[in-house]
Design a protein around this motif. Structure first.
Motif, PDB file in Angstrom:
ATOM      1  N   GLU A  71      23.410  11.672 -32.642  1.00 22.07           N
ATOM      2  CA  GLU A  71      22.054  10.301 -32.014  1.00 22.07           C
ATOM      3  C   GLU A  71      21.663  11.447 -30.838  1.00 22.07           C
ATOM      4  O   GLU A  71      20.418  11.111 -31.057  1.00 22.07           O
ATOM      5  CB  GLU A  71      22.982   9.351 -30.854  1.00 22.07           C
ATOM      6  N   LEU A  72      22.084  12.424 -30.606  1.00 21.53           N
ATOM      7  CA  LEU A  72      21.053  12.841 -29.429  1.00 21.53           C
ATOM      8  C   LEU A  72      20.306  14.354 -30.263  1.00 21.53           C
ATOM      9  O   LEU A  72      18.843  14.329 -30.224  1.00 21.53           O
ATOM     10  CB  LEU A  72      22.108  14.424 -28.386  1.00 21.53           C
ATOM     11  N   GLN A  73      20.584  14.683 -31.419  1.00 21.42           N
ATOM     12  CA  GLN A  73      19.824  15.222 -32.144  1.00 21.42           C
ATOM     13  C   GLN A  73      18.159  14.272 -32.762  1.00 21.42           C
ATOM     14  O   GLN A  73      17.526  14.454 -32.931  1.00 21.42           O
ATOM     15  CB  GLN A  73      20.043  15.832 -33.733  1.00 21.42           C
ATOM     16  N   ALA A  74      18.724  12.775 -33.195  1.00 19.91           N
ATOM     17  CA  ALA A  74      17.607  12.006 -33.476  1.00 19.91           C
ATOM     18  C   ALA A  74      16.943  11.682 -32.529  1.00 19.91           C
ATOM     19  O   ALA A  74      15.601  11.250 -32.252  1.00 19.91           O
ATOM     20  CB  ALA A  74      18.373  10.678 -33.414  1.00 19.91           C
ATOM     21  N   ILE A  75      16.922  12.046 -31.087  1.00 20.56           N
ATOM     22  CA  ILE A  75      16.467  11.117 -30.062  1.00 20.56           C
ATOM     23  C   ILE A  75      15.488  12.827 -29.009  1.00 20.56           C
ATOM     24  O   ILE A  75      14.521  12.378 -29.257  1.00 20.56           O
ATOM     25  CB  ILE A  75      17.322  12.278 -28.141  1.00 20.56           C
ATOM     26  N   LYS A  76      16.191  13.465 -30.089  1.00 24.13           N
ATOM     27  CA  LYS A  76      15.307  15.002 -29.582  1.00 24.13           C
ATOM     28  C   LYS A  76      14.637  15.417 -30.823  1.00 24.13           C
ATOM     29  O   LYS A  76      12.811  15.334 -30.726  1.00 24.13           O
ATOM     30  CB  LYS A  76      16.160  16.024 -30.163  1.00 24.13           C
ATOM     31  N   GLU A  77      14.583  14.805 -31.774  1.00 25.85           N
ATOM     32  CA  GLU A  77      13.365  14.956 -32.942  1.00 25.85           C
ATOM     33  C   GLU A  77      12.635  13.339 -32.947  1.00 25.85           C
ATOM     34  O   GLU A  77      11.128  14.132 -32.893  1.00 25.85           O
ATOM     35  CB  GLU A  77      14.168  14.218 -34.435  1.00 25.85           C
ATOM     36  N   LYS A  78      12.864  12.590 -32.068  1.00 27.66           N
ATOM     37  CA  LYS A  78      11.428  11.554 -31.643  1.00 27.66           C
ATOM     38  C   LYS A  78      10.640  11.871 -31.177  1.00 27.66           C
ATOM     39  O   LYS A  78       9.737  11.231 -30.793  1.00 27.66           O
ATOM     40  CB  LYS A  78      12.182  10.425 -31.972  1.00 27.66           C
ATOM     41  N   HIS A  79      11.113  12.286 -29.671  1.00 27.10           N
ATOM     42  CA  HIS A  79      10.321  12.233 -28.714  1.00 27.10           C
ATOM     43  C   HIS A  79      10.405  13.641 -28.611  1.00 27.10           C
ATOM     44  O   HIS A  79       8.552  14.065 -28.209  1.00 27.10           O
ATOM     45  CB  HIS A  79      11.290  11.937 -27.963  1.00 27.10           C
ATOM     46  N   LEU A  80      10.648  15.166 -28.955  1.00 19.93           N
ATOM     47  CA  LEU A  80      10.314  16.174 -28.828  1.00 19.93           C
ATOM     48  C   LEU A  80       9.959  17.117 -30.311  1.00 19.93           C
ATOM     49  O   LEU A  80       9.932  16.914 -30.927  1.00 19.93           O
ATOM     50  CB  LEU A  80      11.496  17.324 -28.368  1.00 19.93           C
TER      51      LEU A  80
END
Length: 80
Positions: A71-80
């Motif tokens: 979940e944290l990696q998906a957030i990073k890929e989506k927003h950063l």
């Protein structure tokens, strides 16, 4: 808003009692150490800004760690 200063962890074991044998199940305690501003009013009606350090603790069962990482990696890929 709080800022993350440090991330720590502890391992706890819970005893699971089966009919055949006793097993110990590991749990991870995540400790987020954060800082945030704290404002105080002076006698002269001025403001003093200080920093406050706090901790937030929660337990993660072993089977949920991969889900949290994904979940944290998906957030990073989506927003950063």
């Amino acid at each position: 808003m709080e800022n993350l200063l440090s991330l720590r962890h502890n391992v706890f074991y819970a005893k699971e009692k089966n009919d055949k044998k006793e097993e110990y199940i590991p749990f991870i305690e995540m400790v987020f150490i954060t800082e945030k501003p704290n404002y105080k009013l002076t006698n002269e009606r001025g403001l003093i800004r200080e920093r406050t350090v706090d901790e937030h603790r929660f337990i993660i069962p072993n089977e949920c760690i991969d889900s949290l990482i994904n979940e944290l990696q998906a957030i990073k890929e989506k927003h950063l």
